[in-house]
Design a protein around this motif. Structure first.
Motif, PDB file in Angstrom:
ATOM      1  N   THR A   1       0.669  -1.128  -0.069  1.00 44.61           N
ATOM      2  CA  THR A   1      -0.043   0.092   0.023  1.00 44.61           C
ATOM      3  C   THR A   1       1.022   1.344  -0.196  1.00 44.61           C
ATOM      4  O   THR A   1       1.767   1.392   0.935  1.00 44.61           O
ATOM      5  N   ALA A   2       0.718   2.003  -1.025  1.00 42.06           N
ATOM      6  CA  ALA A   2       1.523   3.284  -0.903  1.00 42.06           C
ATOM      7  C   ALA A   2       0.866   4.181  -0.129  1.00 42.06           C
ATOM      8  O   ALA A   2       1.992   5.343   0.212  1.00 42.06           O
ATOM      9  N   VAL A   3      -0.013   4.364   0.063  1.00 38.35           N
ATOM     10  CA  VAL A   3      -0.843   5.268   0.831  1.00 38.35           C
ATOM     11  C   VAL A   3      -1.829   4.665   2.078  1.00 38.35           C
ATOM     12  O   VAL A   3      -2.860   4.734   1.928  1.00 38.35           O
ATOM     13  N   PRO A   4      -1.026   4.180   3.020  1.00 37.36           N
ATOM     14  CA  PRO A   4      -1.723   3.501   4.069  1.00 37.36           C
ATOM     15  C   PRO A   4      -2.589   4.256   4.881  1.00 37.36           C
ATOM     16  O   PRO A   4      -3.913   3.708   5.183  1.00 37.36           O
ATOM     17  N   VAL A   5      -2.505   5.654   5.192  1.00 36.89           N
ATOM     18  CA  VAL A   5      -3.357   6.302   6.103  1.00 36.89           C
ATOM     19  C   VAL A   5      -4.548   6.655   5.066  1.00 36.89           C
ATOM     20  O   VAL A   5      -5.666   6.906   5.874  1.00 36.89           O
ATOM     21  N   ALA A   6      -4.481   6.726   4.014  1.00 32.62           N
ATOM     22  CA  ALA A   6      -5.523   7.260   2.997  1.00 32.62           C
ATOM     23  C   ALA A   6      -6.380   6.003   2.908  1.00 32.62           C
ATOM     24  O   ALA A   6      -7.556   6.124   3.003  1.00 32.62           O
ATOM     25  N   ALA A   7      -5.717   4.664   2.783  1.00 29.82           N
ATOM     26  CA  ALA A   7      -6.497   3.524   2.901  1.00 29.82           C
ATOM     27  C   ALA A   7      -7.312   3.362   4.166  1.00 29.82           C
ATOM     28  O   ALA A   7      -8.485   2.955   4.003  1.00 29.82           O
ATOM     29  N   LEU A   8      -6.777   3.656   5.439  1.00 32.45           N
ATOM     30  CA  LEU A   8      -7.550   3.697   6.618  1.00 32.45           C
ATOM     31  C   LEU A   8      -8.822   4.702   6.452  1.00 32.45           C
ATOM     32  O   LEU A   8      -9.652   4.269   6.980  1.00 32.45           O
TER      33      LEU A   8
ATOM     34  N   SER B   1     -15.285   7.913  -0.493  1.00 32.61           N
ATOM     35  CA  SER B   1     -14.750   8.990  -1.275  1.00 32.61           C
ATOM     36  C   SER B   1     -14.594  10.134  -0.405  1.00 32.61           C
ATOM     37  O   SER B   1     -13.803  10.996  -1.063  1.00 32.61           O
ATOM     38  N   LEU B   2     -15.272  10.235   0.520  1.00 32.99           N
ATOM     39  CA  LEU B   2     -15.048  11.518   1.507  1.00 32.99           C
ATOM     40  C   LEU B   2     -13.623  11.808   1.875  1.00 32.99           C
ATOM     41  O   LEU B   2     -13.244  12.671   2.521  1.00 32.99           O
ATOM     42  N   ALA B   3     -12.932  10.678   1.924  1.00 32.84           N
ATOM     43  CA  ALA B   3     -11.755  10.713   2.620  1.00 32.84           C
ATOM     44  C   ALA B   3     -10.755  11.314   1.760  1.00 32.84           C
ATOM     45  O   ALA B   3      -9.707  11.762   2.041  1.00 32.84           O
ATOM     46  N   ALA B   4     -10.657  11.449   0.505  1.00 30.97           N
ATOM     47  CA  ALA B   4      -9.904  12.342  -0.520  1.00 30.97           C
ATOM     48  C   ALA B   4      -9.496  13.763   0.100  1.00 30.97           C
ATOM     49  O   ALA B   4      -8.317  13.936   0.123  1.00 30.97           O
ATOM     50  N   PRO B   5     -10.377  14.493   0.490  1.00 35.08           N
ATOM     51  CA  PRO B   5      -9.944  15.840   0.684  1.00 35.08           C
ATOM     52  C   PRO B   5      -9.224  15.955   2.458  1.00 35.08           C
ATOM     53  O   PRO B   5      -8.386  16.652   2.421  1.00 35.08           O
ATOM     54  N   LEU B   6      -9.831  14.771   2.976  1.00 35.92           N
ATOM     55  CA  LEU B   6      -9.224  14.932   4.524  1.00 35.92           C
ATOM     56  C   LEU B   6      -7.692  14.336   4.393  1.00 35.92           C
ATOM     57  O   LEU B   6      -7.076  14.675   5.063  1.00 35.92           O
ATOM     58  N   THR B   7      -7.368  13.255   3.521  1.00 40.33           N
ATOM     59  CA  THR B   7      -6.127  12.802   3.385  1.00 40.33           C
ATOM     60  C   THR B   7      -5.123  13.838   2.719  1.00 40.33           C
ATOM     61  O   THR B   7      -4.007  13.863   3.194  1.00 40.33           O
ATOM     62  N   ALA B   8      -5.730  14.694   1.634  1.00 42.52           N
ATOM     63  CA  ALA B   8      -4.788  15.834   1.249  1.00 42.52           C
ATOM     64  C   ALA B   8      -4.358  16.847   2.372  1.00 42.52           C
ATOM     65  O   ALA B   8      -3.358  17.178   2.331  1.00 42.52           O
ATOM     66  N   VAL B   9      -5.407  17.210   3.348  1.00 41.56           N
ATOM     67  CA  VAL B   9      -4.895  18.119   4.226  1.00 41.56           C
ATOM     68  C   VAL B   9      -4.028  17.480   5.211  1.00 41.56           C
ATOM     69  O   VAL B   9      -3.334  18.246   5.523  1.00 41.56           O
TER      70      VAL B   9
END
Length: 456
Positions: free
Chosen positions: A256-263, A270-278
């Motif tokens: 997994t290249a982005v484990p926190v995003a996966a969590l 899909s709502l995880a995307a903006p929070l992941t970027a922040v």
């Protein structure tokens, strides 16, 4: 290196909460975005042991640096401690190791954050490169306007960041599976040592804050408090995120290249995307901001001491902006970033090089602590154990050891050839420390600051 600070009752320095924001920003870096996966690939679920062991041994590391900084706040940080303990030549090596590690570590950190942001917004390599460049420029711009402004910004970002990471752990928890911890050590327990050498990238930062101790409003009181608060916050976040990553993602984690995003995606979709970027932007900006702040002040102190070009000494006073040193770091960092973008280096090389340098600097500082702290106390014994662990971690660095060795060689061969030498009075104090102590003790007693006696 001059001691240019003291306890400041005027309220112009950094208070406890802004100081804690600086500390947390230094330690809680972008490594947590990617290193849980890299460590799991190295050691499997047993990589949790590497995180836990490093966290435990951070306690004597953190408090030894806090105590030395409390006794004598100085922009030279670890280089200043090493000078007091072992002399000028050793301090030049320690100073070079920290100052010139920034061009390795800052681009790697920015690229990690850029990749996360690109993943979150659905962009490609160009988006990642642009985001990384913006993060780097923002950190240098923040330091250009001064530590007071950047510390307020960082405190706000750290509060937001800790909340987002806690949210990721809570939302992912219902998806945890006990079987994901089996087999616990698929590559043997020896692999935990290799994972620890990589993970030190996530625990470096205590040495960076030592360069900023002089900016604290009351370092004698707030350094210890900020250290405790930082250990609690960082420990809870790291163990929580890593345990959740192993328990929820299981055998998928190493790939997994982005484990926190996966969590976050487990709980928010899909709502995880903006929070992941922040979260990625905050995790990336924080450590770069703090390390650049510390290194720029170190560069000014080294230049004042005659081991970097004299032009870098400008703006090295308390509350000032070390413009020459900051500009030099910016140029070197952007050149390193350009080399990485062009494919001349890669992220693993930069992380390995930065980790080896930070580990060597930490070992240097702990060795100084053995000589500077009161013998046969709990802190002193803790420093001895931590120093031994740091040396062991350094030996696991493999090829990356070549970078600190090259910088140490440069420090010995080049340092001190810039046409400036320590001021005569500073040399006299180094040559006759006992006489110097007697000379300043009356002044220190009058000020009510007995620990400030031994000035360099």
């Amino acid at each position: 290196m001059k001691n240019n600070s003291s306890n400041d009752p005027s309220g112009s320095g950094l208070g406890l909460f802004r100081a804690t924001g600086i500390y947390v920003g230094a330690i809680l870096g972008s490594g947590v975005l990617v290193l849980p996966a890299i460590a799991a690939k190295e050691a499997g679920p047993a990589s949790l042991l590497a995180w836990a062991v490093l966290l435990v041994f951070c306690i004597p590391v953190a408090f030894s640096f806090a105590e030395m900084s409390r006794q004598q706040p100085d922009a030279g940080g670890i280089a200043h401690f090493v000078k007091r303990a072992f002399g000028r030549r050793a301090s030049v090596v320690a100073g070079y190791l920290f100052y010139f590690s920034i061009p390795f570590g800052a681009p790697a950190t920015a690229v990690i954050g850029g990749n996360y942001i690109a993943h979150a917004v659905g962009g490609g390599r160009e988006t990642a490169v642009l985001a990384a460049a913006v993060i780097l420029l923002a950190a240098f711009a923040s330091n250009a306007v001064g530590i007071r402004v950047s510390s307020r910004m960082q405190l706000a970002l750290m509060v937001l960041l800790v909340g987002l990471l806690a949210l990721a752990v809570v939302l992912a928890a219902p998806h945890a599976k006990a079987e994901n911890f089996q087999p616990f050590a698929p590559h043997g327990y020896w692999a935990v040592g290799g994972a620890a050498s990589l993970l030190f990238f996530c625990f470096a930062g205590w040495e960076a804050v030592s360069h900023l101790a002089g900016e604290f409003r009351n370092p004698g009181r707030d350094l210890r408090r900020a250290t405790w608060l930082t250990l609690i916050v960082v420990g809870a976040v790291y163990i929580g995120v890593v345990a959740a990553s192993v328990a929820v993602l299981g055998p998928e984690l190493p790939a997994t290249a982005v484990p926190v995003a996966a969590l976050l995606e487990k709980g928010l979709g899909s709502l995880a995307a903006p929070l992941t970027a922040v979260a990625a932007a905050a995790l990336t900006f924080g450590p770069i901001n703090t390390f650049v702040a510390g290194a720029s002040r170190l560069g000014a102190a080294l230049a004042s001491d005659g081991v970097l070009p004299p032009a870098l000494a400008r703006g090295g006073g308390r509350g000032q902006v070390p413009a020459g040193s900051l500009a030099t770091l910016a140029v070197l960092t952007l050149l390193s970033f350009a080399a990485a973008i062009a494919g001349l280096t890669d992220m693993q090389f930069q992380i390995g090089a930065a980790s080896a340098c930070f580990t060597a600097v930490t070992a240097f500082g702990l060795a100084a602590g053995i000589r500077l702290l009161q013998p046969r106390t709990a802190a002193w014994y803790g420093v001895i154990v931590a120093a031994a662990v740091m040396v062991a971690v350094l030996l696991f660095s493999g090829w990356a050891l070549g970078v600190p060795l090259a910088l140490a060689t440069a420090a010995v061969g080049v340092g001190g050839r810039f046409g400036r030498s320590p001021q005569p009075e500073a040399t006299a104090i180094v040559a006759q420390p006992e006489a110097a102590l007697k000379a300043v003790q009356p002044e220190a007693a009058a000020l009510g600051q007995p620990q400030a006696a031994a000035r360099l």
